[in-house]
Design a protein around this motif. Structure first.
Motif, PDB file in Angstrom:
ATOM      1  N   ASP A  25       0.827  -1.202   0.000  1.00 22.89           N
ATOM      2  CA  ASP A  25       0.000   0.000   0.000  1.00 22.89           C
ATOM      3  C   ASP A  25       0.859   1.248   0.000  1.00 22.89           C
ATOM      4  OD1 ASP A  25      -2.532  -1.428   0.286  1.00 22.89           O
ATOM      5  OD2 ASP A  25      -1.770  -1.950   2.270  1.00 22.89           O
ATOM      6  N   ARG A  31       5.044   7.501   1.110  1.00 16.83           N
ATOM      7  CA  ARG A  31       4.899   6.873   2.418  1.00 16.83           C
ATOM      8  C   ARG A  31       5.552   7.808   3.424  1.00 16.83           C
ATOM      9  NH1 ARG A  31       6.482   0.489   1.624  1.00 16.83           N
ATOM     10  NH2 ARG A  31       4.447  -0.149   0.831  1.00 16.83           N
ATOM     11  N   ARG A  70      -7.894   1.635  -1.179  1.00 14.71           N
ATOM     12  CA  ARG A  70      -8.047   0.948   0.105  1.00 14.71           C
ATOM     13  C   ARG A  70      -8.830   1.848   1.053  1.00 14.71           C
ATOM     14  NH1 ARG A  70      -4.878  -3.462   1.572  1.00 14.71           N
ATOM     15  NH2 ARG A  70      -6.435  -3.439   3.207  1.00 14.71           N
ATOM     16  N   ASP A  84     -10.468   0.948   3.415  1.00 12.14           N
ATOM     17  CA  ASP A  84     -10.387   0.380   4.764  1.00 12.14           C
ATOM     18  C   ASP A  84      -9.107   0.799   5.496  1.00 12.14           C
ATOM     19  OD1 ASP A  84      -9.009  -1.153   2.797  1.00 12.14           O
ATOM     20  OD2 ASP A  84      -8.873  -2.848   4.170  1.00 12.14           O
ATOM     21  N   LEU A  85      -8.219   1.538   4.831  1.00 14.57           N
ATOM     22  CA  LEU A  85      -6.955   1.965   5.440  1.00 14.57           C
ATOM     23  C   LEU A  85      -6.819   3.477   5.451  1.00 14.57           C
ATOM     24  CD1 LEU A  85      -4.393  -0.541   3.849  1.00 14.57           C
ATOM     25  CD2 LEU A  85      -5.487  -0.673   6.098  1.00 14.57           C
ATOM     26  N   ALA A 123      -1.941   6.471   7.935  1.00  9.55           N
ATOM     27  CA  ALA A 123      -1.127   5.997   9.057  1.00  9.55           C
ATOM     28  C   ALA A 123      -0.979   4.472   9.078  1.00  9.55           C
ATOM     29  CB  ALA A 123      -1.727   6.471  10.375  1.00  9.55           C
ATOM     30  N   ASP A 124      -1.839   3.764   8.341  1.00  4.22           N
ATOM     31  CA  ASP A 124      -1.769   2.303   8.283  1.00  4.22           C
ATOM     32  C   ASP A 124      -0.774   1.792   7.249  1.00  4.22           C
ATOM     33  OD1 ASP A 124      -3.866   2.064  10.180  1.00  4.22           O
ATOM     34  OD2 ASP A 124      -5.358   2.311   8.582  1.00  4.22           O
TER      35      ASP A 124
END
Length: 131
Positions: free
Chosen positions: A6, A26, A113, A115-116, A119-120
């Motif tokens: 990710d 990132r 994503r 669902d993320l 920070a994930d």
């Protein structure tokens, strides 16, 4: 060898209404968003749904003032639009990295994503996990 992992969408190439590729990042351990690579051309379904999800970034974006090359080794600058780094995308990435820790080859977008949260996402420099 390619694995899925990710990354955070930090910018898009071409335009906000018709994105061609993603510029991905990132966070590093100090909390700074670091550029980690660019995607291949977006698949049509993602390219058509993504504009409604993106917000243009203000001057506080960590990549403000930075230029990105149009192709590897080229002097021509890529036209990019910085976006608020709030969306996470799953990508298929080659395990090869350059000396700065960025993906050596363009990554292939797989899916957003939802669902993320940013920070994930693994930290900049973390090895690409196998999925």
């Amino acid at each position: 060898m390619r694995n899925t992992t990710d990354a955070i969408i930090g910018a898009v190439s071409r335009s906000l209404t018709d994105p061609a590729t993603l510029l991905l990042g990132r966070y590093d351990p100090t909390g700074r968003l670091r550029y980690t690579g660019r995607s291949t051309v977006l698949p049509r379904p993602l390219a058509t749904t993504l504009p409604a999800r993106l917000s243009p970034a203000g001057e506080e974006h960590p990549w403000t003032g930075r230029t990105f090359s149009a192709t590897w080794g080229a002097k021509a600058a890529l036209t990019v639009v910085l976006v608020v780094p709030e969306l996470v995308v799953e990508v298929r990435a080659d395990v090869s990295r350059d000396s700065a820790g960025r993906w050596r080859h363009p990554v292939k977008p797989v899916r957003l994503r939802d669902d993320l949260a940013p920070a994930d996402v693994p930290l900049f420099g973390d090895a690409t996990p196998s999925n």
